[in-house]
Structures are given as C-alpha cells and as structure tokens.
Design an enzyme around this catalytic site. Sequence first.
Site, PDB file in Angstrom:
ATOM      1  N   LYS A 126      17.738  33.561 -15.952  1.00  0.00           N
ATOM      2  CA  LYS A 126      19.077  34.126 -16.118  1.00  0.00           C
ATOM      3  C   LYS A 126      19.097  35.631 -15.882  1.00  0.00           C
ATOM      4  O   LYS A 126      19.888  36.144 -15.073  1.00  0.00           O
ATOM      5  CB  LYS A 126      19.594  33.820 -17.525  1.00  0.00           C
ATOM      6  CG  LYS A 126      20.936  34.475 -17.860  1.00  0.00           C
ATOM      7  CD  LYS A 126      21.370  34.147 -19.284  1.00  0.00           C
ATOM      8  CE  LYS A 126      22.699  34.816 -19.613  1.00  0.00           C
ATOM      9  NZ  LYS A 126      23.177  34.463 -20.979  1.00  0.00           N
ATOM     10  N   TYR A 159       6.300  18.405 -23.494  1.00  0.00           N
ATOM     11  CA  TYR A 159       5.855  19.111 -22.288  1.00  0.00           C
ATOM     12  C   TYR A 159       6.427  18.458 -21.033  1.00  0.00           C
ATOM     13  O   TYR A 159       6.897  19.145 -20.116  1.00  0.00           O
ATOM     14  CB  TYR A 159       4.327  19.112 -22.245  1.00  0.00           C
ATOM     15  CG  TYR A 159       3.727  19.993 -21.174  1.00  0.00           C
ATOM     16  CD1 TYR A 159       3.704  21.376 -21.316  1.00  0.00           C
ATOM     17  CD2 TYR A 159       3.158  19.441 -20.029  1.00  0.00           C
ATOM     18  CE1 TYR A 159       3.139  22.191 -20.347  1.00  0.00           C
ATOM     19  CE2 TYR A 159       2.586  20.244 -19.055  1.00  0.00           C
ATOM     20  CZ  TYR A 159       2.582  21.619 -19.216  1.00  0.00           C
ATOM     21  OH  TYR A 159       2.025  22.416 -18.247  1.00  0.00           O
ATOM     22  N   LYS A 163       8.940  20.377 -18.437  1.00  0.00           N
ATOM     23  CA  LYS A 163       8.580  20.618 -17.039  1.00  0.00           C
ATOM     24  C   LYS A 163       9.514  19.884 -16.079  1.00  0.00           C
ATOM     25  O   LYS A 163       9.762  20.368 -14.978  1.00  0.00           O
ATOM     26  CB  LYS A 163       7.120  20.241 -16.800  1.00  0.00           C
ATOM     27  CG  LYS A 163       6.136  21.165 -17.520  1.00  0.00           C
ATOM     28  CD  LYS A 163       6.344  22.634 -17.147  1.00  0.00           C
ATOM     29  CE  LYS A 163       5.309  23.544 -17.766  1.00  0.00           C
ATOM     30  NZ  LYS A 163       5.509  24.974 -17.381  1.00  0.00           N
ATOM     31  N   THR A 194      -8.524  26.135 -16.369  1.00  0.00           N
ATOM     32  CA  THR A 194      -8.096  27.215 -17.249  1.00  0.00           C
ATOM     33  C   THR A 194      -8.673  26.973 -18.643  1.00  0.00           C
ATOM     34  O   THR A 194      -9.151  25.871 -18.949  1.00  0.00           O
ATOM     35  CB  THR A 194      -6.565  27.256 -17.352  1.00  0.00           C
ATOM     36  OG1 THR A 194      -6.106  26.012 -17.932  1.00  0.00           O
ATOM     37  CG2 THR A 194      -5.926  27.444 -15.980  1.00  0.00           C
TER      38      THR A 194
END
Length: 256
Positions: A126, A159, A163, A194
Amino acid sequence: MTFPVLEGKVAIVTGAAMGMGRETAILFAEAKAKVVIADFNEEKGQAVAEEIKAAGGEASFVKVDISNSEAVQAMVKFAVDTYGKLDVAVNNAALTPDDKPAHDFDEDYWNRLIGVDLTGTALCLKYELKQMREQGQGGSIINISSVSGFRPQPDNIAYVAAKHGVVGITKVAALENGPLNIRVNSVAPGAIDTPMLRGALEQFGLNEEEYAPQLSLLNRFGQPREIAQASLWLASDASSYVTGTTIHADAGYTSR
C-alpha cells in the site's frame, strides 16, 4: 556476475537481516542500488548494512514491524528522506510457518502470522504504491510468496492461506497500477537453504540427501542468492514487460 542494472535506483528490502532478504539486499547493492535494509532484528539488520558499505555499496538500516501501519509508513518515509525517492521494493519479511493441522490450528499464531505474512505484505504494498504513484515515474514491487501459495502443505494452514493471499494481492495491485508503469510481481521460492529450513530438518530428524528429492527435481535445496537473482531480474528494466505474474523458483516442485 552482477551488472549495474539497478544503478541510480533506490530499493527497500524487508526481512533483510538474514536468509533470502539478506542475499537480496547484498545483490541489489552489487547491482548499484541504494538499499534500505528493513527488519525487526536491529543487530543483524545493521550488520547487513555495514557489510554492504564495507564492500563499497550504499545501504541504510531501518527497524520495522511490518504488521504495524505506522511503522511501514515510517519505513517508506525513511527511504525517501534518505535517498530522495523509491523505485523498487521487495516485500520478503515473514514468520516461520505454523505446524498444526486445520482442525487444531493455533489461533494466536494464526493471527500473528497472517498479521505479518499477509497484512504486513499488504501494508508494505500500500505505502510503496502510494509513494511510487506520487512520484509518477513507475517502479517495480516484488512480493515474496512461496510454493505454498500454489501447492498446499499439511499442518500449516495459516502460512498456506497467507501465501495464497500474497499471490492475490500481487495480481490486484498489478491490474490497478500497470497504466502508471508500476509493475507488481511475485517470486515463489521452493525449498531454500535458510536457517528456517535447517531448523525444520533438525526438528523432524531429516537431512538434505533424503528430503531434497521430494521437494526439487534438481535433488538439492536452493540457495538464497538464487531467489535474489529472480527478484533482481524483476526489479530491473530487463523485465519491463512483466507484471502480475509469479516466478516459480522451486526447481520444478509445483510442476508435478
């Protein structure tokens, strides 16, 4: 090899203190962007900014909780006050996926995760859009989704919902802002090496050799810099005719 494809551009990267966000920030700096390192982790975020500066790049750190509208507005203002404008944004910040089935999900963690991964991404979008629209010079925004935005996984309903939502808001923003030459796309990473992934492997007693073939046609995990390269292409003028789409950087996981 990195070319100066972002020379003269100012970029915000959220969640840039570690993992894919860190590699994206470093790669963007190598491509000659002025990079705003935005993260809630002040110590690690500052370290990334210092690493970039030590290598001859330009970077500044700003602490942000993207689930807070005022903090997101302050982040965008910081970028403009520091570097004069905003050309590129990578909305990467997210919480660790939940681990409960749909019939027993943690309602408190649902609210936290949706607040960051979906609402937070929407807030970033935004206020980045507001700034780019005001500048009137176009821009490129990349929202980081996931393979979970296309292929549902068990035991992480929040999640997966978030997504999927990131893909949806990307398409809406692209539709609304294309006439202003503001391009909005997403990247959907697969299994990327990661700390988050390594922690999950340890939690479930798995290793890369036995688990990677289930998630990758290349039989390995991806590296954070490989995701950063996808974002770099979308951020650069090389992708000037691309908007409203998703790059699936998942080694074919969603193709089967």
